[in-house]
Enzyme design. Structure first.
Site, mmCIF file in Angstrom:
data_model
loop_
_atom_site.group_PDB
_atom_site.id
_atom_site.type_symbol
_atom_site.label_atom_id
_atom_site.label_comp_id
_atom_site.label_asym_id
_atom_site.label_seq_id
_atom_site.Cartn_x
_atom_site.Cartn_y
_atom_site.Cartn_z
ATOM 1 N N LYS A 141 28.942 38.335 40.029
ATOM 2 C CA LYS A 141 27.871 39.185 40.554
ATOM 3 C C LYS A 141 27.059 38.485 41.647
ATOM 4 O O LYS A 141 26.461 39.140 42.487
ATOM 5 C CB LYS A 141 26.992 39.686 39.421
ATOM 6 C CG LYS A 141 27.759 40.694 38.575
ATOM 7 C CD LYS A 141 26.924 41.365 37.515
ATOM 8 C CE LYS A 141 27.740 42.425 36.807
ATOM 9 N NZ LYS A 141 28.768 41.845 35.906
HETATM 10 C C1 LIG Z 1 29.808 42.585 35.420
HETATM 11 C C2 LIG Z 1 30.981 41.828 34.913
HETATM 12 C C3 LIG Z 1 32.247 42.445 34.746
HETATM 13 C C4 LIG Z 1 32.484 43.911 35.017
HETATM 14 O O1 LIG Z 1 32.382 44.247 36.371
HETATM 15 P P1 LIG Z 1 32.247 45.790 36.814
HETATM 16 O O2 LIG Z 1 31.921 45.747 38.246
HETATM 17 O O3 LIG Z 1 31.137 46.344 35.977
HETATM 18 O O4 LIG Z 1 33.540 46.442 36.516
HETATM 19 C C5 LIG Z 1 33.304 41.661 34.321
HETATM 20 N N1 LIG Z 1 33.137 40.357 34.022
HETATM 21 C C6 LIG Z 1 31.944 39.737 34.154
HETATM 22 C C7 LIG Z 1 31.835 38.291 33.780
HETATM 23 C C8 LIG Z 1 30.823 40.442 34.606
HETATM 24 O O5 LIG Z 1 29.641 39.822 34.724
#
Ligand SMILES: *Cc1c(COP(=O)(O)O)cnc(C)c1O
Length: 503
Positions: A141
């Protein structure tokens, strides 16, 4: 037809025309709602917004199509310059020199640990991992949130405005938002988390921040209570306006478009020419990460398949296998060992379904507006367009369980001497089931194992090594406020701090 060059250089980009707009219009990027609202907005107008006024999601009016010469030219670019080139196609209301500076300031080795920003490592022939988790909070993120922080600071300064970001988190999103906003002028963050329910590491990451503009609120309740409070506060239009409340959630278009960049970067690292195709496997929850892959593919990046990997919360796997999209209730949303994918609905899926339906906004509105509200589900299994999910759009899916996760972490460690986190393990497990010997498979690494030490210990009998900069993080002084799970109390807390600062 050539696009108006934004950089002074000629950018060879052709655009398919979904409508008959005049020549002039094609020089500008507008965003429309998936549910057909007549307003067309500019990038900076939707930067601070969540949903469109009709409840739909913003999507670009057209996807810019790249030609071969452009891909060739981009192949040699550094990550920040590649980011600038891609973002330029979607942002025409920030002067190019400013956008370039924002990209350079965001994608630095000091922030992401390596000059390549998102390096690809190879596990074995044909199976690669794109490292998206070397940023400040060790989850993917950061890749988008760090850019969003800089874009918001820039735009707020230009408007002479302030923003108070309100969010709820059970882990990765909250810390990514706080680390992206901590030194930004004009921005304050109020982040709620369920009191005592995050891992010690995740809690320490957030609560040890001493920045004035970061407010951690530990809510006496569960994650859903935190989310309900966000909804209640955002639903109070008057409060929202008076205190300039905004969000940075996963449906934010700026976050999504920032994620498009690493699909290109990974593709260039794994291939030597544009005739080669690759597959991506993506651990998925809200469909944000993999939706960026869909956008990259629509732009003409040679992606053969996009493989969605879910955990036991298999809303997305069910949809891609059967055509039935069924939102889960609280009782059917499981707490798993890949917790960042524990979702009951996939907020970004509407963007893909809009494209799948040939951008039919009326049908999208009826599925996501009416049918989901009234029945909690919709069913495309009988519709001829559903066959296009794989055939035309390249989507496939699979699911992984706790036992799969442990086995995959163990196997990847023993055979390749590579330690992966539980979410990435879900991706690797499903990637293997879809492996095609002729096509390289790239799994997106969405977090580092140190964030989920308990599960690693369960799989390997030992805890993962910790990067030195996180040594003793649990012992640092913590800054947070404990509040009851009550929207009124949270509102007065916010009002007190916002007013206190401006008086
Ligand atoms: C947010 C997240 C996901 C999922 O991503 P999306 O964009 O919601 O599909 C997967 N793995 C981790 C470690 C995350 O922080």
């Amino acid at each position: 037809m050539a696009r108006q060059p934004l950089t002074g250089r000629k950018v060879a980009v052709t655009r398919p025309l979904p409508n008959n707009c005049g020549d002039k219009e094609q020089h500008h990027m507008h965003y429309i709602s998936t549910r057909g609202h007549p307003e067309r907005r500019k990038f900076c107008e939707i930067l601070l917004e969540g949903l469109a006024p009709d409840g739909g999601l913003y999507v670009p009016e057209v996807y810019p199509r790249l030609d071969d010469a452009t891909l060739d030219r981009w192949r040699g670019l550094s990550y920040p310059v590649l980011a600038f080139e891609i973002l330029s196609l979607y942002i025409d209301d920030i002067p190019p020199a400013d956008l370039k500076a924002i990209c350079a300031k965001t994608y630095r080795p000091e922030v992401f640990g390596t000059a390549r920003i998102a390096p690809v490592r190879t596990l074995e022939t044909g199976l690669h991992v794109a490292e998206l988790s070397n940023g400040p909070t060790l989850a993917f993120k950061d890749m988008a949130m760090q850019l969003l922080g800089n874009l918001l600071e820039y735009e707020l300064a230009r408007r002479d405005e302030e923003l108070n970001i309100l969010g709820a988190t059970s882990g990765d999103t909250g810390s990514a938002a706080e680390y992206a906003m901590r030194d930004k002028k004009g921005i304050r963050v109020f982040m709620m988390s369920p009191h005592g329910r995050m891992s010690a590491f995740q809690q320490a990451q957030m609560f040890s921040l001493q920045d004035e503009n970061i407010q951690n609120i530990a809510i006496e309740g569960v994650f859903d209570d935190c989310q309900d409070i966000v909804k209640a506060v955002s639903g109070d239009a008057d409060f929202k306006r008076r205190h300039r409340i905004g969000a940075v959630n996963s449906i934010n278009w700026a976050r999504l478009v920032a994620q498009v960049v690493y699909y290109f970067s990974a593709y260039f690292q794994v291939t030597t020419g544009n005739a080669e195709q690759v597959d991506f496997a993506v651990p998925s929850g809200n469909f944000g990460n993999i939706c960026a892959g869909h956008v990259a593919r629509m732009m003409g990046l040679p992606i053969s398949r996009l493989v969605v990997a879910t955990n036991e919360n298999d809303v997305l796997d069910e949809f891609f296998r059967t055509g039935v999209y069924r939102v889960r209730g609280r009782a059917d949303t499981y707490e798993t060992s890949s917790p960042s994918m524990d979702i009951s609905k996939a907020s970004n899926l509407e963007r893909f379904v809009f494209d799948l339906l040939g951008r039919d906004a009326c049908r999208t509105r009826s599925l996501f507006g009416t049918q989901l509200r009234d029945r909690g589900s919709f069913d495309l299994s009988g519709d001829p367009v559903f066959a296009q999910v794989g055939a035309r759009f390249g989507f496939h899916s699979g699911k992984s369980t706790h036992a799969d996760r442990l086995a995959t972490i163990r196997d990847t460690w023993r055979r390749f001497n590579s330690l992966i986190d539980p979410h990435t393990a879900d991706g690797v497990k499903v990637a293997r089931e879809h492996a095609d010997p002729g096509t390289p498979m790239i799994v997106l690494e969405t977090a580092l194992p140190v964030k989920f030490a308990g599960t690693i210990k369960e799989a390997l009998g030992r805890e993962p090594d910790r990067p030195p900069r996180f040594d003793g993080i649990e012992d640092l002084p913590k800054r947070f406020e404990i509040l009851p799970a009550d929207a009124k109390t949270v509102k007065s807390y916010i009002a007190e701090i916002v007013q206190g600062a401006s008086s």
